[in-house]
Design a protein around this motif. Sequence first.
Motif, PDB file in Angstrom:
ATOM      1  N   CYS A  31      -5.476   2.746  -2.354  1.00 17.69           N
ATOM      2  CA  CYS A  31      -6.705   2.104  -1.869  1.00 17.69           C
ATOM      3  C   CYS A  31      -7.624   1.666  -3.005  1.00 17.69           C
ATOM      4  CB  CYS A  31      -7.453   3.048  -0.932  1.00 17.69           C
ATOM      5  SG  CYS A  31      -6.561   3.405   0.598  1.00 17.69           S
ATOM      6  N   ASP A  56     -11.688  -1.578   3.694  1.00 17.95           N
ATOM      7  CA  ASP A  56     -10.258  -1.883   3.862  1.00 17.95           C
ATOM      8  C   ASP A  56      -9.500  -0.648   4.353  1.00 17.95           C
ATOM      9  OD1 ASP A  56     -10.676  -4.458   3.025  1.00 17.95           O
ATOM     10  OD2 ASP A  56      -9.959  -4.124   0.974  1.00 17.95           O
ATOM     11  N   PHE A  57      -9.834   0.485   3.786  1.00 21.22           N
ATOM     12  CA  PHE A  57      -9.219   1.753   4.190  1.00 21.22           C
ATOM     13  C   PHE A  57      -9.502   2.030   5.669  1.00 21.22           C
ATOM     14  CE2 PHE A  57      -9.959   6.308   4.915  1.00 21.22           C
ATOM     15  CZ  PHE A  57      -8.722   6.836   4.580  1.00 21.22           C
ATOM     16  N   LYS A  85      -7.529  -0.396   7.933  1.00 24.49           N
ATOM     17  CA  LYS A  85      -6.091  -0.068   7.942  1.00 24.49           C
ATOM     18  C   LYS A  85      -5.801   1.128   8.836  1.00 24.49           C
ATOM     19  CE  LYS A  85      -2.289   1.457   4.945  1.00 24.49           C
ATOM     20  NZ  LYS A  85      -1.286   0.480   5.398  1.00 24.49           N
ATOM     21  N   CYS A  86      -6.648   2.151   8.755  1.00 26.69           N
ATOM     22  CA  CYS A  86      -6.374   3.400   9.472  1.00 26.69           C
ATOM     23  C   CYS A  86      -6.863   3.377  10.911  1.00 26.69           C
ATOM     24  CB  CYS A  86      -7.009   4.583   8.737  1.00 26.69           C
ATOM     25  SG  CYS A  86      -6.303   4.879   7.106  1.00 26.69           S
ATOM     26  N   ASN A 125      -8.489   0.459  12.540  1.00 25.63           N
ATOM     27  CA  ASN A 125      -8.619  -0.864  13.172  1.00 25.63           C
ATOM     28  C   ASN A 125     -10.064  -1.261  13.476  1.00 25.63           C
ATOM     29  OD1 ASN A 125      -5.789  -1.176  13.220  1.00 25.63           O
ATOM     30  ND2 ASN A 125      -5.673  -0.008  15.115  1.00 25.63           N
ATOM     31  N   LYS A 176      -0.670   6.449   9.059  1.00 29.01           N
ATOM     32  CA  LYS A 176      -0.852   5.039   8.716  1.00 29.01           C
ATOM     33  C   LYS A 176      -0.264   4.728   7.338  1.00 29.01           C
ATOM     34  CE  LYS A 176      -3.034   3.109  12.199  1.00 29.01           C
ATOM     35  NZ  LYS A 176      -2.506   1.922  12.914  1.00 29.01           N
ATOM     36  N   PHE A 177      -0.205   5.737   6.483  1.00 22.03           N
ATOM     37  CA  PHE A 177       0.373   5.539   5.154  1.00 22.03           C
ATOM     38  C   PHE A 177       1.818   6.033   5.088  1.00 22.03           C
ATOM     39  CE2 PHE A 177      -4.025   4.840   4.145  1.00 22.03           C
ATOM     40  CZ  PHE A 177      -3.982   3.906   3.119  1.00 22.03           C
TER      41      PHE A 177
END
Length: 643
Positions: free
Chosen positions: A209, A224-225, A228-229, A231, A286-287
């Motif tokens: 990240c 952004d994090f 991504k996680c 929404n 998510k990762f």
Amino acid sequence: MAKSSAGTPNPYLKTGVRIVVAGERGTGKSSLIATAAAEKFPKNVPPVLPSTRLPKDIFPDRVPITIIDTSSRVENDYKVAEELKRADVVVFTYACDEPQSFERLSTFWLPKLCKLEVKVPVMVVGCKLDLRDENRQVSLEQVMSPLMEKFPEIETSIECSALKQYKIREVFYYAQKVVLHPAGPLFDMEAETLSPRFVRALKRIFFLCDHDRDGALNDAELNDFQVKCFNSPLQPSEIVGLKRVVLEKLGEGVNERGITWIGFLFLHQLHIDKGHLEITWTILRKFGYNNDIKLAEDVIPSTLKRAPDQSVELTNEATEFLREIFELYSTKPDGELNPHEIGKIFSNAPESPWEREPYVDATQKNEFGGLSLDGFLSMWAFMTFLDPARSMENMIYVGYPGNPLSAFRVTRKRRLDRKKQQTERNVFQCFVFGPKKAGKSALLSSFIGRYFSDKYTSTDFEDHYAVNVVDEPMGKKKTLILREIPEEGTAKLLSDKESLAACDVAVFVHDSYDRATQLLVEVASHGEDTGFEVPCLIVAAKEDLDSFPMAILNSTRVSQDMGIEAPIPISTKLGNLNNIFSRIVSAAEHPHLSIPKTESGRGRKQYHRLINRTLMVLSVGAAVAIAGLLARNSRSNSNFAYK
């Protein structure tokens, strides 16, 4: 970052949870299940309910729940055991008005689970809370603490009442939660700290990240994090509030660039302390992490299919990325990575891949255990050659930014290399054969810069390797892997038809004549029989011994008979290596040369040449006969036309 993602589909979440309810007779198992399913207390409940399914939309994770009721009868013990083995989570019940049913948990039910080796989370549920004697009210925590200390598999406990419909849904919500969002992998109960594997996973996530690599997550990176996680973006006020929370508790958690790694770790500790494990697991999944906090199988591509005589190498793109990683972590002016820095590179992985055999002592290190750039790259090439999936997994862990498949390439088949009389490989594997005490291990040690030792140590294992970079003219570099084959392991190796498929060169080390020659014939015959012939070199490893000239004479005769290069004299004791490693690489780069011919192999080839020659003669004869026949027919036709 603190927002939950309830209802968001997750590709790494289980598709269903199987809850098995067990306990003493009369503790309320069936009433508990029936009330949860019907949302009302049943008047008549059968002794054992059939399999009960709760709809997937009953709880936020939207994962269907299957509840299995069990019998308490002795004659059904086997069936209960089978159900326990299939459980995702076990709910043990006791009756709040029957203390002896609680005691049976520690004396029978929990030991039974241990005996069956069922390793799933356990939930203890007290039923019939409405029947407990008001004069015997006790704290649940006080009662459960000794039991949970003795049986760490117990994740949580709760008391409920089916009659009053009190905390019935909570029982199965928490049972589902301990499966979907387990605490065990995240927290080390004994040390009372976050588990090392979880911390490593968070480091990788933070690294991925931190796009500008400045050691902190700025507002854009935090947003952004979040997207991504979960929404959904963070509002500016939420980012300010997030930083304030960290700053109040941990001054070093925030700097002028954003939230630091320490602050990022603190936030996750906060989620766990508050019991918001679903937030933590949403981030992990998510990762790409599974419940063991390892990258899920579908995150790591498995399409590197190859024939036995093909291998996998790093692409130029991957090698360049690893050079950048080396430079990023190497802080010493000598341009080497010390063990601590190597550990930092793999700090995002569940464990360092090079701390076990066959990697741990496979390459050249300095006196402090440090690696040069060549040593670092050769270890990656070695891991890629031996275990491409493991190499790919670790490439992801260290932060490779592109498609993992772009970091690897499958080489051309060795058989084609021999036909084309050239190879495009950058990594070669050399099998080192020879009798005991011939100097095989000394050869491997000299390759990775270790001092010669007169003390003999038998190599009685098959995974003894040495790997290093060999410099070539024009600045080119090749990676050479030496694999020692113990004398007693040769027969086992050659029992596999494809054992030589992964070998680019075979070296035969000797200080005496007979056994080394015998091994050469065995290997050459195996290659001829299987089609996996390999270039072979003979190394006379003890040039300093008095008996050396006779050994050279005998092995020279053998090499001439088999059509390979004359023995290469070396002395690892005196440090006279006669450019042996460059010569091994040269033999690998010219795979059509230095292939030994046995008498049986020559006989077979002569036989095939004779057959081919006979077929050619027959073909020519047939062609002449056909031509003659055509000529006669032509004349006949001409005569007929003339008449």
